[in-house]
Enzyme design. Structure first.
Site, PDB file in Angstrom:
ATOM      1  CB  SER A  12      11.827  -8.389   3.765  1.00  0.00           C
ATOM      2  OG  SER A  12      12.156  -9.188   2.807  1.00  0.00           O
ATOM      3  CG  ASP A  52       5.353 -12.664   3.425  1.00  0.00           C
ATOM      4  OD1 ASP A  52       6.205 -12.636   2.587  1.00  0.00           O
ATOM      5  OD2 ASP A  52       5.673 -11.704   4.391  1.00  0.00           O
ATOM      6  CG  ASP A 111      -0.839 -12.358   1.284  1.00  0.00           C
ATOM      7  OD1 ASP A 111      -1.314 -11.381   0.694  1.00  0.00           O
ATOM      8  OD2 ASP A 111      -1.142 -13.680   1.609  1.00  0.00           O
ATOM      9  CG  HIS A 112       7.344  -9.902   1.379  1.00  0.00           C
ATOM     10  ND1 HIS A 112       7.595 -10.390   2.692  1.00  0.00           N
ATOM     11  CD2 HIS A 112       8.179  -9.178   1.019  1.00  0.00           C
ATOM     12  CE1 HIS A 112       8.815  -9.950   3.099  1.00  0.00           C
ATOM     13  NE2 HIS A 112       9.298  -9.415   2.073  1.00  0.00           N
TER      14      HIS A 112
END
Length: 274
Positions: free
Chosen positions: A150, A204, A258-259
């Protein structure tokens, strides 16, 4: 255009790389452990493919709250620089600092990058370079790998470039990385870090921001796209916005669920340590 042509020349000369599956799996567990935070790094015990990791130093920038750690994984013969994803209000504020600023690390790039990510990376870059160079003397023959998830992935790419600027060859394996800079920057990264793989899990949302349209942000190559069934596809070597990979989905089609999961692993402190 020049940087794209240069990258194609590297490809023809056989100077590009295929991803290392061990590095890919090590990185996602190490990135999860980064969420243990600066107060937990010295005592955490890595599990899974990163088992046996030896902690060396903590990275921390007070102004942006960017956190991470540096250590070695003997089984991979690699020195790792690991950056934490968004975990605080300050991190989120940096995520939303979408203004582009001049990329002064390599003036010859004549490109622009995300203000918040760049400010965060520069806050720990001097220590990262110093510690890595010291560890290279202690562990001759070890590769240097930078990783993160991220916000930490965006900072990992930038720290990788800071290390290259200081004469350290690196590999970058990151997960759920947002876009970091403009098209010139994206192409330039590819000439400086040939072994750069950013994994995107299915829908994501984070790799779709900041947007290309209206904001001028672009991804560098190469993407590894992980579909809903866990199948991995290595995407274009020349187009960071490969429409056959994550860009098959519009921003409106993405999600936040999905992250949190990459390579079948929940990217968290709890799931990455014992």
């Amino acid at each position: 255009m020049f940087f794209i042509q240069l990258f194609l020349l590297f490809s023809l000369l056989g100077l590009t790389y295929s991803y290392d599956s061990a590095q890919l799996n090590n990185g996602v567990w190490l990135s999860g452990a980064a969420y243990c935070g600066k107060d937990g790094y010295q005592t955490m015990v890595l599990d899974g493919p990163a088992k046996g990791f030896i902690y060396k130093e903590t990275l921390y920038d007070l102004k942006t709250d960017l956190q991470g750690y540096i250590g070695v994984l003997p089984s991979a013969k690699s020195i790792y620089v690991v950056l934490r994803g968004s975990s605080s209000v300050m991190n989120w504020l940096d995520d939303f600092e979408v203004m582009q600023v001049a990329y002064t690390t390599f003036p010859e790039c004549n490109c622009k990058v995300h203000y918040g990510f760049y400010r965060s990376a520069l806050g720990v870059s001097n220590k990262a370079v110093s510690v890595v160079k010291s560890l290279q003397k202690m562990y001759p023959g070890y590769t240097v790998t930078v990783t993160g998830h991220s916000y930490g992935a965006a900072c990992a790419q930038l720290i990788g470039m800071e290390l290259v600027k200081n004469g350290v060859g690196v590999k970058v394996y990151d997960y759920g990385q947002p876009r970091v800079g403009d098209s010139k920057y994206a192409a330039f990264v590819s000439t400086k870090i040939p072994e750069h793989y950013r994994t995107v899990h299915n829908k994501d949302m984070v790799p779709h921001v900041p947007p290309t349209s209206g904001f001028g942000y672009y991804h560098s190559v190469r993407e590894i796209f992980e579909d809903v069934n866990g199948k991995l596809t290595v995407c274009s070597a020349t187009n960071g916005e490969d429409p056959a990979c994550a860009d098959r989905y519009s921003l409106a089609q993405t999600n936040t669920e999905d992250h949190s999961y990459y390579l079948g692993h929940r990217v968290s402190c709890e799931e990455s340590t014992v």
